[in-house]
Design a protein around this motif. Sequence first.
Motif, PDB file in Angstrom:
ATOM      1  N   THR A  28       4.361   4.155   4.993  1.00 48.38           N
ATOM      2  CA  THR A  28       4.011   2.898   6.201  1.00 48.38           C
ATOM      3  C   THR A  28       3.196   3.514   6.979  1.00 48.38           C
ATOM      4  O   THR A  28       3.010   4.437   7.621  1.00 48.38           O
ATOM      5  N   LEU A  29       2.368   2.250   7.460  1.00 44.88           N
ATOM      6  CA  LEU A  29       1.210   2.574   8.238  1.00 44.88           C
ATOM      7  C   LEU A  29       1.679   1.848   9.580  1.00 44.88           C
ATOM      8  O   LEU A  29       0.534   1.604  10.229  1.00 44.88           O
ATOM      9  N   ASN A  30       2.711   1.541   9.790  1.00 39.86           N
ATOM     10  CA  ASN A  30       3.028   0.641  11.107  1.00 39.86           C
ATOM     11  C   ASN A  30       2.650   1.747  12.117  1.00 39.86           C
ATOM     12  O   ASN A  30       3.154   2.762  12.111  1.00 39.86           O
ATOM     13  N   TRP A  53      -3.145  -1.902  11.535  1.00 45.88           N
ATOM     14  CA  TRP A  53      -2.708  -1.994  10.405  1.00 45.88           C
ATOM     15  C   TRP A  53      -1.539  -3.077  10.321  1.00 45.88           C
ATOM     16  O   TRP A  53      -1.217  -3.948   9.588  1.00 45.88           O
ATOM     17  N   SER A  54      -0.668  -3.257  11.572  1.00 45.31           N
ATOM     18  CA  SER A  54       0.549  -3.721  11.561  1.00 45.31           C
ATOM     19  C   SER A  54       0.197  -5.108  11.945  1.00 45.31           C
ATOM     20  O   SER A  54       0.611  -6.251  11.321  1.00 45.31           O
ATOM     21  N   GLY A  56      -3.005  -6.522  12.450  1.00 44.76           N
ATOM     22  CA  GLY A  56      -4.408  -7.138  11.366  1.00 44.76           C
ATOM     23  C   GLY A  56      -5.413  -7.421  12.198  1.00 44.76           C
ATOM     24  O   GLY A  56      -6.746  -7.720  11.814  1.00 44.76           O
ATOM     25  N   ARG A  72      -7.583  -5.079   5.106  1.00 44.30           N
ATOM     26  CA  ARG A  72      -6.560  -4.074   4.663  1.00 44.30           C
ATOM     27  C   ARG A  72      -5.682  -4.788   3.339  1.00 44.30           C
ATOM     28  O   ARG A  72      -5.623  -6.274   3.442  1.00 44.30           O
ATOM     29  N   ASP A  73      -5.190  -4.307   2.448  1.00 41.47           N
ATOM     30  CA  ASP A  73      -3.981  -4.652   1.576  1.00 41.47           C
ATOM     31  C   ASP A  73      -2.843  -3.754   1.827  1.00 41.47           C
ATOM     32  O   ASP A  73      -2.987  -2.675   1.519  1.00 41.47           O
ATOM     33  N   ASN A  74      -1.905  -4.140   2.404  1.00 41.92           N
ATOM     34  CA  ASN A  74      -0.601  -3.687   2.531  1.00 41.92           C
ATOM     35  C   ASN A  74       0.165  -3.115   1.404  1.00 41.92           C
ATOM     36  O   ASN A  74       0.600  -1.883   1.471  1.00 41.92           O
ATOM     37  N   ALA A  75       0.068  -4.081   0.330  1.00 43.90           N
ATOM     38  CA  ALA A  75       0.620  -3.690  -0.814  1.00 43.90           C
ATOM     39  C   ALA A  75       0.091  -2.216  -1.528  1.00 43.90           C
ATOM     40  O   ALA A  75       0.637  -1.593  -2.383  1.00 43.90           O
ATOM     41  N   ASN A  77      -1.758  -0.172   0.266  1.00 40.14           N
ATOM     42  CA  ASN A  77      -2.098   0.960   1.397  1.00 40.14           C
ATOM     43  C   ASN A  77      -3.569   1.434   1.486  1.00 40.14           C
ATOM     44  O   ASN A  77      -3.988   2.539   1.606  1.00 40.14           O
ATOM     45  N   VAL A  79      -7.636   0.150   2.886  1.00 38.26           N
ATOM     46  CA  VAL A  79      -8.266  -0.434   3.886  1.00 38.26           C
ATOM     47  C   VAL A  79      -9.740  -0.602   3.248  1.00 38.26           C
ATOM     48  O   VAL A  79     -10.252   0.347   2.455  1.00 38.26           O
TER      49      VAL A  79
END
Length: 124
Positions: A28-30, A53-54, A56, A72-75, A77, A79
């Motif tokens: 998790t990059l929150n 990251w959270s 955007g 970024r692409d959250n799914a 992970n 950037v």
Amino acid sequence: QVQLVQSGGGLVQAGDSLTLSCVTSERTLNGYVMGWFRQAPGKEREFVAVINWSRGGTYVGDSVKGRFSIARDNARNTVYLQMKSLKPEDTAIYYCAAQISPFFPIDQYEYSYWGPGTQVTVSS
């Protein structure tokens, strides 16, 4: 320990486009920001772009504004640094970096985690 794996560098011609990728090991990059820096031979490492990251939100350095963008692409992970209208002066080693921060840090010393770097060479 956040690990960053980079890909996407290479040799291109002036005017071409290129996208760099940086995959993180962190689940998790929150709370993190992900940044891109570059270093040309004989020069200081230079800030290129950063993304929260959270939320955007992004900030792009003046030297590349209008040509480069960060996403970024959250799914995945991952950037990305999307580079367009490349110039010979964009030739450098490009690094991705990560840091827990609520801001948009542009100083390399504010980042704790770094990728190994990837070479981008733009021929004229």
